[in-house]
Scaffold this motif. Structure first.
Motif, PDB file in Angstrom:
ATOM      1  N   LEU B  29       0.874  -1.183   0.000  1.00  0.00           N
ATOM      2  CA  LEU B  29       0.000   0.000   0.000  1.00  0.00           C
ATOM      3  C   LEU B  29       0.901   1.220   0.000  1.00  0.00           C
ATOM      4  O   LEU B  29       1.515   1.527   1.021  1.00  0.00           O
ATOM      5  CB  LEU B  29      -0.894   0.009   1.243  1.00  0.00           C
ATOM      6  CG  LEU B  29      -1.837  -1.181   1.445  1.00  0.00           C
ATOM      7  CD1 LEU B  29      -2.580  -1.055   2.768  1.00  0.00           C
ATOM      8  CD2 LEU B  29      -2.822  -1.283   0.297  1.00  0.00           C
ATOM      9  N   GLY B  30       1.019   1.886  -1.149  1.00  0.00           N
ATOM     10  CA  GLY B  30       1.988   2.979  -1.247  1.00  0.00           C
ATOM     11  C   GLY B  30       3.371   2.426  -0.963  1.00  0.00           C
ATOM     12  O   GLY B  30       3.742   1.378  -1.489  1.00  0.00           O
ATOM     13  N   SER B  31       4.104   3.091  -0.075  1.00  0.00           N
ATOM     14  CA  SER B  31       5.457   2.619   0.219  1.00  0.00           C
ATOM     15  C   SER B  31       5.461   1.613   1.371  1.00  0.00           C
ATOM     16  O   SER B  31       6.519   1.215   1.828  1.00  0.00           O
ATOM     17  CB  SER B  31       6.353   3.809   0.551  1.00  0.00           C
ATOM     18  OG  SER B  31       5.819   4.502   1.656  1.00  0.00           O
ATOM     19  N   ARG B 158      -4.844  11.136 -11.570  1.00  0.00           N
ATOM     20  CA  ARG B 158      -4.217  10.111 -10.739  1.00  0.00           C
ATOM     21  C   ARG B 158      -4.718  10.241  -9.311  1.00  0.00           C
ATOM     22  O   ARG B 158      -4.667  11.315  -8.711  1.00  0.00           O
ATOM     23  CB  ARG B 158      -2.689  10.260 -10.762  1.00  0.00           C
ATOM     24  CG  ARG B 158      -2.057   9.549  -9.557  1.00  0.00           C
ATOM     25  CD  ARG B 158      -0.665   9.057  -9.778  1.00  0.00           C
ATOM     26  NE  ARG B 158       0.337  10.080  -9.757  1.00  0.00           N
ATOM     27  CZ  ARG B 158       1.299  10.177  -8.812  1.00  0.00           C
ATOM     28  NH1 ARG B 158       1.326   9.322  -7.801  1.00  0.00           N
ATOM     29  NH2 ARG B 158       2.208  11.110  -8.908  1.00  0.00           N
ATOM     30  N   LEU B 159      -5.186   9.128  -8.749  1.00  0.00           N
ATOM     31  CA  LEU B 159      -5.673   9.113  -7.365  1.00  0.00           C
ATOM     32  C   LEU B 159      -4.497   8.953  -6.407  1.00  0.00           C
ATOM     33  O   LEU B 159      -3.704   8.028  -6.522  1.00  0.00           O
ATOM     34  CB  LEU B 159      -6.636   7.931  -7.178  1.00  0.00           C
ATOM     35  CG  LEU B 159      -7.092   7.696  -5.733  1.00  0.00           C
ATOM     36  CD1 LEU B 159      -8.078   8.774  -5.294  1.00  0.00           C
ATOM     37  CD2 LEU B 159      -7.717   6.319  -5.568  1.00  0.00           C
ATOM     38  N   LEU B 160      -4.397   9.893  -5.436  1.00  0.00           N
ATOM     39  CA  LEU B 160      -3.411   9.704  -4.357  1.00  0.00           C
ATOM     40  C   LEU B 160      -4.094   9.140  -3.123  1.00  0.00           C
ATOM     41  O   LEU B 160      -3.558   8.283  -2.451  1.00  0.00           O
ATOM     42  CB  LEU B 160      -2.692  11.014  -4.004  1.00  0.00           C
ATOM     43  CG  LEU B 160      -1.493  11.348  -4.901  1.00  0.00           C
ATOM     44  CD1 LEU B 160      -1.950  11.911  -6.224  1.00  0.00           C
ATOM     45  CD2 LEU B 160      -0.534  12.283  -4.213  1.00  0.00           C
ATOM     46  N   SER B 161      -5.290   9.661  -2.835  1.00  0.00           N
ATOM     47  CA  SER B 161      -6.055   9.139  -1.706  1.00  0.00           C
ATOM     48  C   SER B 161      -7.443   9.760  -1.720  1.00  0.00           C
ATOM     49  O   SER B 161      -7.596  10.893  -2.162  1.00  0.00           O
ATOM     50  CB  SER B 161      -5.367   9.476  -0.381  1.00  0.00           C
ATOM     51  OG  SER B 161      -6.208   9.135   0.697  1.00  0.00           O
ATOM     52  N   SER B 221      -3.020   4.623 -11.213  1.00  0.00           N
ATOM     53  CA  SER B 221      -2.677   5.301  -9.954  1.00  0.00           C
ATOM     54  C   SER B 221      -1.794   4.417  -9.089  1.00  0.00           C
ATOM     55  O   SER B 221      -0.898   4.899  -8.399  1.00  0.00           O
ATOM     56  CB  SER B 221      -3.937   5.630  -9.160  1.00  0.00           C
ATOM     57  OG  SER B 221      -4.810   6.416  -9.919  1.00  0.00           O
ATOM     58  N   LEU B 222      -2.052   3.105  -9.129  1.00  0.00           N
ATOM     59  CA  LEU B 222      -1.253   2.189  -8.313  1.00  0.00           C
ATOM     60  C   LEU B 222       0.164   2.092  -8.858  1.00  0.00           C
ATOM     61  O   LEU B 222       1.130   1.954  -8.102  1.00  0.00           O
ATOM     62  CB  LEU B 222      -1.897   0.805  -8.288  1.00  0.00           C
ATOM     63  CG  LEU B 222      -3.318   0.759  -7.727  1.00  0.00           C
ATOM     64  CD1 LEU B 222      -3.876  -0.647  -7.783  1.00  0.00           C
ATOM     65  CD2 LEU B 222      -3.337   1.280  -6.294  1.00  0.00           C
ATOM     66  N   ASN B 223       0.288   2.175 -10.200  1.00  0.00           N
ATOM     67  CA  ASN B 223       1.622   2.080 -10.793  1.00  0.00           C
ATOM     68  C   ASN B 223       2.511   3.249 -10.394  1.00  0.00           C
ATOM     69  O   ASN B 223       3.731   3.146 -10.451  1.00  0.00           O
ATOM     70  CB  ASN B 223       1.523   2.001 -12.322  1.00  0.00           C
ATOM     71  CG  ASN B 223       0.903   0.678 -12.753  1.00  0.00           C
ATOM     72  OD1 ASN B 223       0.883  -0.289 -11.976  1.00  0.00           O
ATOM     73  ND2 ASN B 223       0.373   0.638 -13.968  1.00  0.00           N
ATOM     74  N   GLU B 224       1.903   4.371 -10.030  1.00  0.00           N
ATOM     75  CA  GLU B 224       2.699   5.544  -9.668  1.00  0.00           C
ATOM     76  C   GLU B 224       2.616   5.845  -8.178  1.00  0.00           C
ATOM     77  O   GLU B 224       2.870   6.973  -7.746  1.00  0.00           O
ATOM     78  CB  GLU B 224       2.230   6.745 -10.486  1.00  0.00           C
ATOM     79  CG  GLU B 224       2.427   6.535 -11.970  1.00  0.00           C
ATOM     80  CD  GLU B 224       2.250   7.802 -12.776  1.00  0.00           C
ATOM     81  OE1 GLU B 224       1.301   8.549 -12.467  1.00  0.00           O
ATOM     82  OE2 GLU B 224       3.050   8.022 -13.685  1.00  0.00           O
ATOM     83  N   ALA B 225       2.329   4.816  -7.416  1.00  0.00           N
ATOM     84  CA  ALA B 225       2.058   5.037  -5.988  1.00  0.00           C
ATOM     85  C   ALA B 225       3.275   5.472  -5.184  1.00  0.00           C
ATOM     86  O   ALA B 225       3.145   5.819  -4.016  1.00  0.00           O
ATOM     87  CB  ALA B 225       1.448   3.779  -5.370  1.00  0.00           C
ATOM     88  N   LEU B 226       4.460   5.437  -5.784  1.00  0.00           N
ATOM     89  CA  LEU B 226       5.636   5.882  -5.030  1.00  0.00           C
ATOM     90  C   LEU B 226       6.069   7.296  -5.414  1.00  0.00           C
ATOM     91  O   LEU B 226       7.007   7.835  -4.834  1.00  0.00           O
ATOM     92  CB  LEU B 226       6.796   4.904  -5.239  1.00  0.00           C
ATOM     93  CG  LEU B 226       6.564   3.491  -4.688  1.00  0.00           C
ATOM     94  CD1 LEU B 226       7.742   2.587  -4.976  1.00  0.00           C
ATOM     95  CD2 LEU B 226       6.273   3.527  -3.191  1.00  0.00           C
TER      96      LEU B 226
END
Lengths: 364, 309, 92
Positions: B29-31, B158-161, B221-226
């Motif tokens: 989940l994220g980092s 892009r979804l961050l949260s 969005s998940l692919n760029e979660a970092l």
């Protein structure tokens, strides 16, 4: 690798080199135990002081760093509260003692470094305690226990008033007039504790605050631990370990400790503190003191049983270190903490009342 | 295969087995890595529907947050089953009715993240990104924030949260933590109709927040979660039935005060929080928006955000 | 305005705990001691700025921020208003 993890936290605190060949299972157990015991900040502090932070995997270091940040906020908030309390109590004309965490932090002791505070413990002479409470009320603190039974329970039987909570900031203060409940049958000389206390400078405060002498501080910490419910047993014992280790260097500390505890009728908890601190954290205790403690503890007929029960509360309440056998022993210990503080004719009605109120609240 | 695979690569049996294993289902989940344990079937169903695209973590990786969702034992298993949330063995909340188990997992994770993000100023807000710039939509529950968030995410933002804006205390950047978007009551059907791509998970009725369901976050969005994001716009949305669309600029001091009211940890952060909030407000344009439908506000918002980005 | 009240020095309760930020629509003040944040007019923000350094009379505040006030009376009125709200107090 798989090894027993149940004493990871105590061993890492005692000797940080213990983490040398940790894998992720070990780290998860260590961090989880530290989280559930409120010792994550102290663990971080210990690893930092030993120069081991570099060896800690980055993912784990993140949480240690987070704990250090949180602890720094707690410390800043404590100093702010003390400044407000200082203003609230300066008209008292008497010294105000900081106890436990607040004392360790204000004095800059090892035991107070990166420690979390749930409340602020203060002690004043019994003759001015109502006046002190009034001063806090005027600065925004409010009583938390409004029910008449609880008010009476504290005011008649306890060594402290019902906690007060600040109406906007939520900070909680426990106002004590002595260091153990009078009902416990131990009667330390509170006036002497206050008279012997040492000044401590708190920024932006009038010269008002004092802390117990090193010997008295150890004595109080031991009372709090072994007359309490031992819910945070390991955390409180670690306080004890830090205090003993740091005061060991002070002139005459060891010579004074047990005699002074006897004078205040508080030898028993101090003996337990020495014994367990040494067993769990390997505290460096002079041979003479250790031998005397062992001798005096083993002469008590309940010695072995108590030892066995207390041992169970020195494991973190974490899946990696808990077991149903330890839980069962802690239950007994919880009951013990009450009979140590109160004669049975007072204790039984009290527990009955608490059980009744508790189940009532659950139903509602 | 271990660390590059996703939840959707697991069969239902494998997923259930991991959820029941002592280490739990290790998910990124994220980092962070969460270890989720559960013996409740709706939890497995919810995870398989909404977390399908999330990467699995390797078994030798440190688990940041071990959580557990278990049913109650004994007779309670049959009569009015309950769901119990645990973190590190501790039980921070009272149990909820069994049918709210998956929603409880989501709320529990929100609690875990808010309590462990000591490196951030945390604001109750939906956060999205476009062209490298971040949009923070802060509002109390009931203001349509999550619906608007889902709408923008379905249009390629892009979804961050959808719940937590985490503003770094050191760098001022937004840390992404994309997770399922929480939808309430009418907005569940509304979002379902917005796009055939919207995947909605199990529905929990009669929760403290009404009827609750979640939307699967977009895979991109998940692919760029970092990738952290520079905040650029702060929006205070206010949905009202039949309300005309009005977006107006909000002054920085005013914006500051409104964010304070929507922040979880601002009071605890002391002066650090004040400084971080000040930097955030300095870096962003503030707006207050009233609107009656997504059709009105989305184009307006996109025009503002392309004009000033 | 009487001369003595112009000379009265004003102070913040705990200047070391006060942080302030200024924007065109107002100033935001944070009191770390009380853990309290509030928004003030830009003029009041200017007053806080001066008093954060040292207690000062209205004339000094006026001289430090001539752009913010039309006259000394405006400063004096504002100070009395801030005093009513417990934000500043008379230093003598």
């Amino acid at each position: 690798m798989s090894r027993k993890t149940d004493t990871h936290l105590a061993r890492a605190l005692a000797n940080p080199d213990f983490i040398a060949d940790f894998d992720s299972v070990d780290w998860e157990a260590l961090i989880g135990q530290a989280r559930t015991s409120d010792l994550l900040g102290q663990l971080a502090e210990r690893l930092l002081a030993a120069g081991h932070m570099e060896q800690v995997p980055a993912a784990v270091r993140f949480h240690l760093d987070a704990a250090l940040r949180l602890a720094a906020l707690h410390k800043a908030s404590l100093l702010n509260e003390l400044a407000v309390i200082g203003a609230a109590l300066q008209d008292l004309g008497q010294s105000v003692l900081l106890l436990k965490g607040a004392a360790y932090a204000a004095t800059g002791l090892l035991a107070g470094r990166s420690r979390i505070f749930n409340d602020i413990d203060l002690m004043v002479a019994k003759s001015v305690i109502n006046q002190a409470e009034g001063g806090l009320f005027r600065r925004g603190w409010l009583p938390t226990h409004l029910n008449a039974y609880d008010q009476r329970y504290y005011r008649e039987w306890m060594h402290e008033l019902p906690p007060v909570e600040h109406r906007t900031r939520g900070t909680v203060i426990d106002l004590h007039h002595t260091i153990v409940p009078p009902t416990s049958g131990h009667v330390p000389d509170a006036a002497r504790l206050i008279a012997d206390a040492r000044p401590v400078h708190v920024p932006y405060c009038p010269d008002l605050f004092r802390v117990l002498t090193p010997v008295d501080m150890v004595m109080h910490s031991a009372c709090h631990l072994f007359f309490g419910e031992l819910q945070k047993g390991l955390r409180d014992l670690y306080d004890q370990h830090c205090l003993l280790s740091e005061f060991a260097a002070a002139d005459g500390f060891w010579e004074a400790l047990l005699p002074r505890a006897r004078q205040h009728q508080l030898e028993y908890p101090v003996l337990l503190a020495i014994h367990f601190s040494q067993r769990v954290f390997g505290t460096d205790i002079p041979d003479a003191v250790r031998d005397e403690s062992t001798r005096r503890l083993s002469s008590r007929w309940t010695g072995r049983l108590t030892d066995h029960l207390i041992d169970a509360s020195m494991y973190p309440l974490h899946p990696s270190s808990d077991s149903s056998w330890r839980r069962a022993r802690r239950q007994i210990l919880y009951a013990r903490s009450h009979w140590l503080r109160m004669p049975l004719h007072q204790l039984l009605p009290h527990l009955a009342y608490k059980a009744f109120v508790h189940s009532d609240e659950q139903a509602g | 295969m271990a660390s590059s695979s996703r939840i959707s690569d697991l069969t239902d049996t494998e997923l259930a087995a991991r959820l029941r294993s002592p280490a739990g289902l290790r998910i990124r989940l994220g980092s962070f890595v969460a270890g989720i344990r559960s013996d409740i079937r709706p939890v497995a169903r919810g995870i398989s529907a909404l977390y399908a695209d999330f990467p699995l973590a390797g078994h030798d990786e440190f688990c940041d947050f071990p959580v557990e969702l278990s049913g109650s034992g004994g007779i309670r298993r049959v009569i009015r089953p309950q769901a119990i949330f645990r973190f590190e063995g501790m039980q921070p909340f009272k149990p909820l009715p069994g049918e709210q188990a998956f929603a409880m997992l989501e709320w529990g994770l929100n609690w875990v993240f808010t309590n462990h993000a000591q490196h951030s100023l945390i604001i109750h807000a939906a956060v999205l990104e476009r062209d490298g710039a971040g949009l923070i939509m802060a509002a109390p529950p009931g203001s349509g924030k999550s619906t608007l968030c889902a709408g923008l995410a379905l249009r390629g933002w892009r979804l961050l949260s959808d719940e937590l804006a985490m503003v770094g205390l050191d760098d001022g950047l937004l840390t992404p933590l994309p997770r399922p978007i929480s939808l309430k009551n009418q907005s569940i059907d509304l979002v379902r109709k917005l796009s055939p791509d919207a995947v909605i998970g199990p529905i929990a009725y009669d929760t403290a927040k009404g009827t609750v369901a979640h939307m699967r976050p977009p895979r991109a969005s998940l692919n760029e979660a970092l990738l952290k994001v520079q905040p650029r716009w702060i929006l205070f949305p206010k949905f009202g039935i039949d309300s005309p669309c009005e977006i107006e600029a909000t002054g920085k001091a005013q914006t500051f005060m409104q964010l304070v009211n929507n922040s979880f940890n601002y009071p605890r952060l002391g002066t650090t929080g004040f400084e971080a909030m000040g930097r955030l407000v300095d870096a962003c344009d503030g707006y207050t928006a009233r609107y009656g439908s997504l059709d009105q506000i989305v184009p307006e918002l996109e025009s503002i955000c392309s004009r000033s980005s | 305005m009487a001369a003595d009240s112009e000379e009265r020095r004003w102070a913040l309760k705990s200047p070391e705990a006060i942080s302030v930020r200024h924007w065109p629509d107002g100033s935001v003040v944070y009191d770390a001691r009380e853990s309290f944040t509030w928004m003030l007019s830009p003029q009041a923000g200017a007053v806080i700025d001066v008093l954060k350094l040292d207690p000062a009379p209205a004339s000094v505040i006026h001289a430090a921020h001539p752009e913010a006030f039309s006259d000394l009376q405006e400063v004096a009125d504002l100070l009395s208003n801030l005093s009513d709200h417990g934000i500043v107090h008379s230093a003598q």
